[in-house]
Design an enzyme around this catalytic site. Structure first.
Site, PDB file in Angstrom:
ATOM      1  N   ARG A  54      54.166  55.426 -18.150  1.00  0.00           N
ATOM      2  CA  ARG A  54      54.438  56.834 -18.458  1.00  0.00           C
ATOM      3  C   ARG A  54      55.407  56.863 -19.636  1.00  0.00           C
ATOM      4  O   ARG A  54      55.870  55.827 -20.082  1.00  0.00           O
ATOM      5  CB  ARG A  54      54.944  57.618 -17.234  1.00  0.00           C
ATOM      6  CG  ARG A  54      55.688  56.887 -16.177  1.00  0.00           C
ATOM      7  CD  ARG A  54      57.028  56.383 -16.580  1.00  0.00           C
ATOM      8  NE  ARG A  54      57.837  57.415 -17.194  1.00  0.00           N
ATOM      9  CZ  ARG A  54      58.799  57.209 -18.045  1.00  0.00           C
ATOM     10  NH1 ARG A  54      59.132  55.964 -18.419  1.00  0.00           N
ATOM     11  NH2 ARG A  54      59.497  58.187 -18.573  1.00  0.00           N
ATOM     12  N   ALA A  56      55.945  59.093 -23.477  1.00  0.00           N
ATOM     13  CA  ALA A  56      55.020  59.390 -24.581  1.00  0.00           C
ATOM     14  C   ALA A  56      54.526  58.158 -25.348  1.00  0.00           C
ATOM     15  O   ALA A  56      53.315  57.956 -25.518  1.00  0.00           O
ATOM     16  CB  ALA A  56      55.696  60.373 -25.536  1.00  0.00           C
ATOM     17  N   ARG A  95      46.424  62.826 -18.919  1.00  0.00           N
ATOM     18  CA  ARG A  95      47.657  63.626 -18.873  1.00  0.00           C
ATOM     19  C   ARG A  95      47.669  64.589 -20.066  1.00  0.00           C
ATOM     20  O   ARG A  95      47.251  64.222 -21.155  1.00  0.00           O
ATOM     21  CB  ARG A  95      48.906  62.723 -18.903  1.00  0.00           C
ATOM     22  CG  ARG A  95      49.000  61.854 -17.650  1.00  0.00           C
ATOM     23  CD  ARG A  95      50.368  61.264 -17.481  1.00  0.00           C
ATOM     24  NE  ARG A  95      51.379  62.279 -17.241  1.00  0.00           N
ATOM     25  CZ  ARG A  95      52.684  62.025 -17.243  1.00  0.00           C
ATOM     26  NH1 ARG A  95      53.125  60.812 -17.494  1.00  0.00           N
ATOM     27  NH2 ARG A  95      53.561  62.991 -17.017  1.00  0.00           N
ATOM     28  N   GLN A 208      62.890  60.323 -12.842  1.00  0.00           N
ATOM     29  CA  GLN A 208      62.810  59.244 -13.848  1.00  0.00           C
ATOM     30  C   GLN A 208      64.203  58.831 -14.343  1.00  0.00           C
ATOM     31  O   GLN A 208      64.403  57.696 -14.757  1.00  0.00           O
ATOM     32  CB  GLN A 208      61.973  59.698 -15.065  1.00  0.00           C
ATOM     33  CG  GLN A 208      60.489  59.779 -14.808  1.00  0.00           C
ATOM     34  CD  GLN A 208      60.059  61.188 -14.442  1.00  0.00           C
ATOM     35  OE1 GLN A 208      60.830  61.929 -13.826  1.00  0.00           O
ATOM     36  NE2 GLN A 208      58.848  61.564 -14.784  1.00  0.00           N
ATOM     37  N   ASP A 249      57.841  64.643 -25.545  1.00  0.00           N
ATOM     38  CA  ASP A 249      56.443  64.276 -25.330  1.00  0.00           C
ATOM     39  C   ASP A 249      55.548  64.873 -26.412  1.00  0.00           C
ATOM     40  O   ASP A 249      54.452  64.383 -26.660  1.00  0.00           O
ATOM     41  CB  ASP A 249      56.008  64.757 -23.946  1.00  0.00           C
ATOM     42  CG  ASP A 249      56.871  64.101 -22.892  1.00  0.00           C
ATOM     43  OD1 ASP A 249      56.494  63.036 -22.401  1.00  0.00           O
ATOM     44  OD2 ASP A 249      57.964  64.626 -22.599  1.00  0.00           O
ATOM     45  N   ASN A 259      59.698  68.556 -23.567  1.00  0.00           N
ATOM     46  CA  ASN A 259      60.243  67.369 -22.901  1.00  0.00           C
ATOM     47  C   ASN A 259      60.319  67.676 -21.414  1.00  0.00           C
ATOM     48  O   ASN A 259      60.008  68.793 -20.975  1.00  0.00           O
ATOM     49  CB  ASN A 259      61.619  67.019 -23.476  1.00  0.00           C
ATOM     50  CG  ASN A 259      62.079  65.637 -23.051  1.00  0.00           C
ATOM     51  OD1 ASN A 259      61.308  64.689 -23.152  1.00  0.00           O
ATOM     52  ND2 ASN A 259      63.289  65.507 -22.557  1.00  0.00           N
ATOM     53  N   LYS A 260      60.738  66.687 -20.644  1.00  0.00           N
ATOM     54  CA  LYS A 260      60.744  66.823 -19.184  1.00  0.00           C
ATOM     55  C   LYS A 260      61.453  68.097 -18.758  1.00  0.00           C
ATOM     56  O   LYS A 260      62.480  68.471 -19.316  1.00  0.00           O
ATOM     57  CB  LYS A 260      61.405  65.585 -18.582  1.00  0.00           C
ATOM     58  CG  LYS A 260      61.344  65.477 -17.089  1.00  0.00           C
ATOM     59  CD  LYS A 260      59.945  65.564 -16.547  1.00  0.00           C
ATOM     60  CE  LYS A 260      59.030  64.458 -17.021  1.00  0.00           C
ATOM     61  NZ  LYS A 260      57.605  64.706 -16.712  1.00  0.00           N
TER      62      LYS A 260
HETATM   63  O1  MRU Z   1      56.247  62.376 -16.960  1.00  0.00           O
HETATM   64  P1  MRU Z   1      56.752  61.240 -17.793  1.00  0.00           P
HETATM   65  O2  MRU Z   1      57.634  60.291 -17.060  1.00  0.00           O
HETATM   66  O3  MRU Z   1      55.663  60.545 -18.582  1.00  0.00           O
HETATM   67  O4  MRU Z   1      57.642  62.039 -18.796  1.00  0.00           O
HETATM   68  C1  MRU Z   1      57.959  61.616 -19.999  1.00  0.00           C
HETATM   69  C2  MRU Z   1      59.401  61.483 -20.088  1.00  0.00           C
HETATM   70  O5  MRU Z   1      59.938  60.529 -19.589  1.00  0.00           O
HETATM   71  C3  MRU Z   1      60.207  62.458 -20.784  1.00  0.00           C
HETATM   72  O6  MRU Z   1      59.747  63.713 -20.907  1.00  0.00           O
HETATM   73  C4  MRU Z   1      60.814  61.810 -21.978  1.00  0.00           C
HETATM   74  O7  MRU Z   1      62.039  62.360 -22.192  1.00  0.00           O
HETATM   75  C5  MRU Z   1      59.966  61.885 -23.206  1.00  0.00           C
HETATM   76  S1  MRU Z   1      58.811  60.635 -23.281  1.00  0.00           S
HETATM   77  C6  MRU Z   1      59.508  59.640 -24.454  1.00  0.00           C
END
Ligand code: MRU
Length: 344
Positions: A54, A56, A95, A208, A249, A259-260
């Site tokens: 997982r 980006a 995804r 995460q 992402d 982003n998350k």
């Molecule tokens: O759902 P995930 O774990 O794939 O989410 C991605 C992330 O970990 C974050 O959004 C992250 O800050 C950006 S990905 C480099």
């Protein structure tokens, strides 16, 4: 980066066997370090969808290798192009939010189309998959060098005291091939013995931050403290955060940052407390087709409990973007100036 003192990347071609991709299955972290072997495009699609891999950059690198496996599978089928297009669709559907996924698939399709025979197509696909992974690692390393300057500037203003960086989710080396985006400046500072401490937001609902970022920082020996997501604003009010660095992402060419989930609230708290809020990203996370992140970026959702997976931080709340080519403003003009050849 290091695990138990040994250097690892998150994904690689199995030494001596070009039919197998090896990757760290992150679902077992932080309790077990498991290396998974992937032999088919179907298995790679599952690994991305079920979040064995997982983040980006790593999603992009995995899709790159997935397309290589697809080319190998397509060769004996008699209908190479059909098989490849089907595999591309299968991987694309895994995804929705990280743009690196479709970026890597499209890059593979374009390059493979330039080859004539099936053998040539497989060779092109392997070369491209390797290149995507290598570039990801190198760009993240460069992000570290550019971000390090920001940490140094803050360190100079508080001699002898640690620079407190707050991050959200995992934009560490586990989310890329190596180094990470948000963590790369942190590792660069740590390796140069600049005192740095990281506030790691746990990152509900999948944690995460507490499971992955805390683990990789521990493995590298970086001082850190896990906090509840909702504690970030409080720490900023008390002056205990010098700098926020998060990953992304997908970032629009106007600088809106997906982003998350929970990132937007951190940007708001940072703005209210005059804390610089930076987003670290390789250019593979830029979406040149989207202007308005709030309206256009597809946001992944979980089930039943309204588990929104990502949110969008408007460009106006972002102090700057840290990329492999340097730091720029989160604006159309500034992003285009840094990547003139990519801008449509
Ligand atoms: O759902 P995930 O774990 O794939 O989410 C991605 C992330 O970990 C974050 O959004 C992250 O800050 C950006 S990905 C480099």
């Amino acid at each position: 980066m290091k695990v138990g003192g040994r250097h690892f990347r998150t994904i690689w071609l199995k030494p001596g066997d070009e039919c197998v991709i090896q990757l760290i299955n992150q679902r077992f972290l932080p309790h077990q370090f498991v290396i998974e072997e992937i032999r088919t495009v179907e298995q790679m699609a599952t690994a991305i969808r079920e979040m064995h891999v997982r983040g980006a950059g790593l999603i992009g690198a995995s899709a790159g290798y997935g397309m290589y496996l697809a080319a190998k599978e397509a060769a004996p089928s008699g209908s190479f192009d059909e098989h490849l297009v089907h595999a591309a669709g299968q991987l694309r559907a895994t995804r929705p939010t990280a743009v690196n996924l479709s970026w890597a698939i499209d890059r593979q399709l374009k390059n493979i189309a330039g080859a004539k025979t099936a053998d040539e197509k497989i060779a092109f696909a392997l070369r491209t998959a390797r290149l995507i992974a290598e570039e990801d690692a190198e760009q993240c390393r460069m992000i570290g060098q550019h971000g390090l300057k920001l940490i140094k500037q803050i360190a100079q203003k508080k001699p002898g005291k640690p620079v407190n960086v707050l991050t959200h989710c995992n934009a560490g080396w586990l989310a890329f091939v190596d180094y990470g985006s948000a963590t790369s400046p942190i590792y660069a500072a740590h390796d140069r013995e600049l005192p740095v401490h990281v506030w790691v937001a746990e990152t509900r609902p999948r944690n995460q931050g507490s499971k992955l970022t805390a683990w990789e920082l521990s493995e590298h020996g970086v001082r850190h403290t896990v906090i509840a997501d909702s504690a970030a604003g409080h720490l900023m009010q008390r002056g205990e955060v010098d700098l926020v660095i998060v990953g992304t992402d997908r970032t629009t060419y106007t600088g809106d940052v997906a982003n998350k989930i929970g990132t937007y609230l951190k940007a708001l708290a940072a703005r209210d407390n005059n804390v610089p809020f930076y987003v670290a990203l390789p250019s593979s996370s830029l979406d040149w087709s989207m202007r308005d992140g709030l309206k256009e970026i597809p946001i992944e959702e979980g089930s039943a409990a309204a588990n929104y997976g990502f949110d969008v931080t408007p460009a106006r709340l972002v102090t700057g973007l840290i990329t492999e080519r340097g730091v720029c403003e989160a604006s159309d003009k500034s992003i285009r100036a840094l990547f003139p050849e990519r801008a449509p």
